[in-house]
Design an enzyme around this catalytic site. Structure first.
Site, PDB file in Angstrom:
ATOM      1  N   HIS B 230       2.797   8.541   8.139  1.00 10.20           N
ATOM      2  CA  HIS B 230       1.494   8.893   8.685  1.00 10.20           C
ATOM      3  C   HIS B 230       1.607   9.808   9.897  1.00 10.20           C
ATOM      4  O   HIS B 230       1.026  10.882   9.896  1.00 10.20           O
ATOM      5  CB  HIS B 230       0.579   7.711   8.965  1.00 10.20           C
ATOM      6  N   TYR B 234       0.532  14.307  12.124  1.00  7.03           N
ATOM      7  CA  TYR B 234       0.267  14.906  13.444  1.00  7.03           C
ATOM      8  C   TYR B 234       1.305  15.969  13.750  1.00  7.03           C
ATOM      9  O   TYR B 234       1.046  16.903  14.490  1.00  7.03           O
ATOM     10  CB  TYR B 234       0.312  13.906  14.600  1.00  7.03           C
ATOM     11  N   HIS B 380      -8.371  15.382  -0.307  1.00  8.37           N
ATOM     12  CA  HIS B 380      -8.354  15.211   1.151  1.00  8.37           C
ATOM     13  C   HIS B 380      -7.241  16.026   1.804  1.00  8.37           C
ATOM     14  O   HIS B 380      -7.474  16.793   2.725  1.00  8.37           O
ATOM     15  CB  HIS B 380      -8.198  13.727   1.498  1.00  8.37           C
ATOM     16  N   PHE B 381      -6.013  15.892   1.298  1.00 13.58           N
ATOM     17  CA  PHE B 381      -4.967  16.557   2.087  1.00 13.58           C
ATOM     18  C   PHE B 381      -4.831  18.036   1.793  1.00 13.58           C
ATOM     19  O   PHE B 381      -4.162  18.733   2.529  1.00 13.58           O
ATOM     20  CB  PHE B 381      -3.635  15.792   2.073  1.00 13.58           C
ATOM     21  N   HIS B 382      -5.524  18.549   0.776  1.00 16.90           N
ATOM     22  CA  HIS B 382      -5.556  20.014   0.684  1.00 16.90           C
ATOM     23  C   HIS B 382      -6.581  20.603   1.651  1.00 16.90           C
ATOM     24  O   HIS B 382      -6.440  21.744   2.067  1.00 16.90           O
ATOM     25  CB  HIS B 382      -5.764  20.490  -0.751  1.00 16.90           C
ATOM     26  N   ARG B 443      -3.739  10.768  -9.459  1.00 17.87           N
ATOM     27  CA  ARG B 443      -2.971  11.884  -8.913  1.00 17.87           C
ATOM     28  C   ARG B 443      -1.561  11.809  -9.477  1.00 17.87           C
ATOM     29  O   ARG B 443      -1.221  10.884 -10.200  1.00 17.87           O
ATOM     30  CB  ARG B 443      -2.968  11.872  -7.395  1.00 17.87           C
ATOM     31  N   ARG B 444      -0.738  12.781  -9.160  1.00 11.17           N
ATOM     32  CA  ARG B 444       0.659  12.844  -9.587  1.00 11.17           C
ATOM     33  C   ARG B 444       0.771  12.698 -11.102  1.00 11.17           C
ATOM     34  O   ARG B 444       1.710  12.063 -11.597  1.00 11.17           O
ATOM     35  CB  ARG B 444       1.481  11.737  -8.908  1.00 11.17           C
TER      36      ARG B 444
END
Ligand code: HEM
Ligand SMILES: [Cu+2]
Ligand SMILES: [Cu+2]
Lengths: 160, 554
Positions: B230, B234, B380-382, B443-444
């Site tokens: 996680h 950052y 979300h993470f794209h 996903r995946r």
């Protein structure tokens, strides 16, 4: 300036607290439970995980068991790239508790359109309860990469 | 009145060798991205049922390409960009050169590490995805490569800390220049956060892949992975925040609002490392109480990002108004959108706001149960790493590459189009994946190959993913064209300095704010928090349960 800085911080904190309250509300009012500690597979030194799983109840007899009025337990063993059993039947409206584990790699277990969604980690038992109110065929899908045929790993749940 | 965020406002030049090392480090990152997006295209098309990856010469399977996509984009690109960019900002902020030997070693580590990992992936010996959960077992070259890539970041940290320590000795009683503060805290956070993955790779996986351990411990590995996994986000994000706080205000003609608030935002990231358990909400073997507690901490990390949103908006507003923008939102249209570096980064910020909303949904465990490991997560993470972060890297490159090359940016208009195409692409792409995620689309998973029927809702979802993903791909290709022409055929132009914001006021030399600079103390506090959250779990778990045998069917 000092005052502006404080306003900034207070404003940010307020937004955050609002979200937390909403989450607490969801948990308490909606009774949402996370999967937690449902036990481990006892593995003797040198023993293979698959052998240990098959020697542990309820995984020695995978399938549906009636455990009370209106309550069913479904024991499932996941192995690359299938689930045992591959076809499961439960009555509509009953409380169904899935008890699942993996004999090899990390697999997934999700039923689209429901809250049934968990990870299966070798050596650990995953457990989750759900009531299927609508009869029909539901699909169980492995949603964690588990090797070359991961995209074929599936099972069917028939709710009658 | 205003104050610089660096020690010396003018007259600093980085030694040529170091400038070149930084240049090559950043190019290594972008080269990885270039390979990564090619695989991104085939993944996006696969969700619409179109299988083009069988035409990819280097890949036997979808998963092999997906491993390359994850490792090259999320690890090599981001680490290389961070190493290069933050070395530059630290040197510039302190007004002193770095250590050439350490910079050479760091570059060598990341270059060799990338080659080793790439070798393992391209030969099909490491199709384990970028999360490499055991007992999926890659060849030792993969783990060694990853270890070297992490070591390169530690070498860079050592260089930053030594430079800062020397500077402080020479300037007793002075505040750390703000730009140096942001840069160093980024790496301090990462050093602590990376201990999880380092322990996993070096103590468990590498010896296991060499046959030195009787088995692997899937649960412990997974937990150590997410201890880092996680806060790693950052580490992707903070170099971008350095730009949003440290450069964007100058680029748009505004000012950085507050020195202390900026420092607090960065410190918050350092203190909030131990929140990775929310990736394991649906794992067995972890008590629900711990999970609920973590859910609270997870919400806390929105705090520094909200602060950032306010601060950046303030700078943009001053900038927009100084260019004649009026009214409640009129200023927004008057910020210098014609500057491709600004347009890319402001669009990245907009994507980040949307990504933040989907992140909140992810972190709410009630929601998490619906969408965990569905394409909602990739949606979300794209928005976040693949756009807020990557599009910002591109925007930074639009001034950074001219600075490093001493050449004029080629194709400014095209560059502006580039950022819009990528941005519109990701909006469509993520909308599709979000819709699919709510309908349980995993996903995946190569949807083009699945053995079970698609659910009806997956049709539209996959189509949007394919259209949006293709636009993103075009946007990425344009970026590489602009970069290549600038490097190979750009006109010589003397670029004296990097863009640098100013704060409204000088940092104080007395009072509570001075304590923000006691980095050792804050590091200690963060370490204690990590131990509290992870300590009990790991202590109960040890010694490792080495139960799982290697699984290599990929
Ligand atoms: C042209 C641009 C891109 C396209 C079309 C694209 C497409 C995709 C798709 C469709 C997936 C989901 C694959 C699956 O779960 O089966 C994916 C996964 C992923 N992407 Fe991208 N992507 C792009 C750029 C990026 C960038 C720039 C980054 C990060 C810097 C990134 C990071 C990731 C990561 C970390 C994953 C997860 C890999 C995994 O599940 O193991 N992508 N991408
Ligand atoms: Cu599976
Ligand atoms: Cu799978």
């Amino acid at each position: 300036m000092e005052r502006y800085e404080k306003t900034f911080l207070v404003l940010s904190a307020a937004v955050l607290v609002a979200f937390l309250v909403a989450l607490a509300y969801a948990t308490i009012a909606m009774h949402i439970e996370l999967p937690g500690k449902a036990g481990v597979i006892p593995i003797k030194p040198g023993q293979n995980v698959a052998a240990a799983v098959l020697a542990t109840a309820p995984f020695n007899h995978p399938g549906v068991t009636k455990i009370g009025p209106d309550q069913y337990q479904v024991a499932i063993v996941a192995q690359a790239w299938t689930y045992y059993p591959r076809e499961i039947e439960v009555p509509a409206g009953a409380r169904v508790t899935f008890v699942v584990t993996s004999v090899d790699v990390t697999h997934g277990f999700e039923i689209p359109g429901t809250r049934v969604n968990m990870m299966l980690i070798p050596g650990y038992i995953s457990k989750l309860s759900y009531r299927f109110r609508k009869p029909g065929n539901y699909r169980i899908i492995c949603h964690e990469y588990c090797g070359i045929l991961h995209h074929t790993m599936t099972a069917v749940l028939r709710v009658k | 009145m205003s104050a610089p965020i660096v020690y010396r406002s003018e007259g600093f030049e980085l030694p040529g060798v170091q400038r070149n090392l930084i240049r090559w480090t950043i190019y290594l990152g972008f080269a990885a991205l270039a390979v990564g997006v090619v695989n991104g295209l085939d993944q996006a098309l696969s969700y619409a049922g179109i299988n083009i990856f069988r035409f990819y010469p280097e890949m036997r399977t979808y998963y092999q390409g997906l491993t390359v996509h994850g490792v090259f984009n999320a690890i090599v690109l981001t680490f290389a960009f961070g190493n290069g960019f933050i070395s530059l900002t630290t040197a510039r902020a302190l007004g002193r050169a770095l250590s050439t030997p350490i910079q050479v070693a760091a570059f060598a580590a990341i270059a060799v590490g990338t080659v080793l990992a790439a070798f393992a992936m391209f030969t099909g010996e490491a199709t384990v995805l970028y999360t490499f959960y055991p007992p999926l077992e890659a060849s030792w070259t993969f783990y060694l490569g990853l270890a070297l890539i992490v070591i390169s970041t530690w070498l860079v940290s050592a260089d930053l800390f030594l430079s800062l320590a020397r500077w402080r000795r020479e300037h007793p009683g002075e505040r750390i220049p703000l730009l140096a503060y942001m840069s160093v805290v980024t790496y301090l956070m990462w050093d602590l956060a990376s201990l999880g993955i380092a322990a996993e790779v070096v103590l468990l996986l590498l010896p296991w892949s060499l046959g030195l351990l009787p088995g692997s411990d899937p649960m412990l590995s997974r937990t150590l992975f997410w201890l880092t996994g996680h806060p790693i986000v950052y580490f992707w994000l903070l170099p971008v925040y350095v730009s949003w706080y440290g450069m964007i205000p100058r680029q748009v003609g505004g000012k950085l609002f507050s020195d202390s608030v900026t420092r607090i935002a960065f410190l918050a990231f350092l203190l909030l490392i131990p929140v990775g358990f929310h990736h394991q909400f649906l794992d067995p073997g972890i008590s629900p109480t711990l999970k609920y507690f973590i859910a609270v901490l997870t919400f806390a990390i929105f705090f520094p990002s909200l602060m950032t949103a306010f601060a950046v908006m303030y700078a943009l507003e001053i900038g927009g108004r100084s260019h004649g923008g009026k009214g409640l939102i009129g200023w927004f249209f008057r910020i210098p959108w014609r500057d491709p570096s600004v347009s890319a980064q402001v669009l990245a910020m907009l994507a980040f706001m949307l990504g933040g909303i989907s992140g909140l949904m992810n972190a709410s465990y009630s929601m998490n149960m619906m969408i965990h490991n569905t394409t909602f997560v990739s949606g979300h993470f794209h928005l976040t790493v693949a756009t807020a972060v990557t599009l910002s890297y591109m925007g930074i490159a639009y001034w950074l590459v001219p600075y490093l090359e001493q050449k004029e940016l080629w194709g400014r208009t095209l560059a502006r189009w580039q950022s819009w195409i990528y941005f519109v692409g990701v909006l469509i792409f993520s909308t599709g994946l979000t819709i699919g995620g709510f309908a349980g689309m995993p996903r995946r998973t190569p949807i083009a190959l699945i053995s079970y029927p698609k659910l009806p809702e997956w049709q539209l979802a996959g189509l949007l993913a394919a259209v949006g993903g293709s636009l993103m791909f075009i946007g990425a290709v344009l970026f590489f064209v602009i970069l290549a022409v600038t490097i190979l055929a750009g006109q010589h132009e003397a670029v004296a300095d990097i863009p640098l914001s100013e704060t409204v006021e000088r940092p104080t030399l007395a009072g509570w704010a001075v304590r923000l600079d006691r980095l050792g103390l804050w590091l200690g506090v963060s370490l204690v928090l990590v131990l509290i959250v992870y300590g009990s779990f790991i202590a109960h778990h040890l010694p490792p349960h080495l139960i799982s045998q290697p699984f290599k069917a990929f």
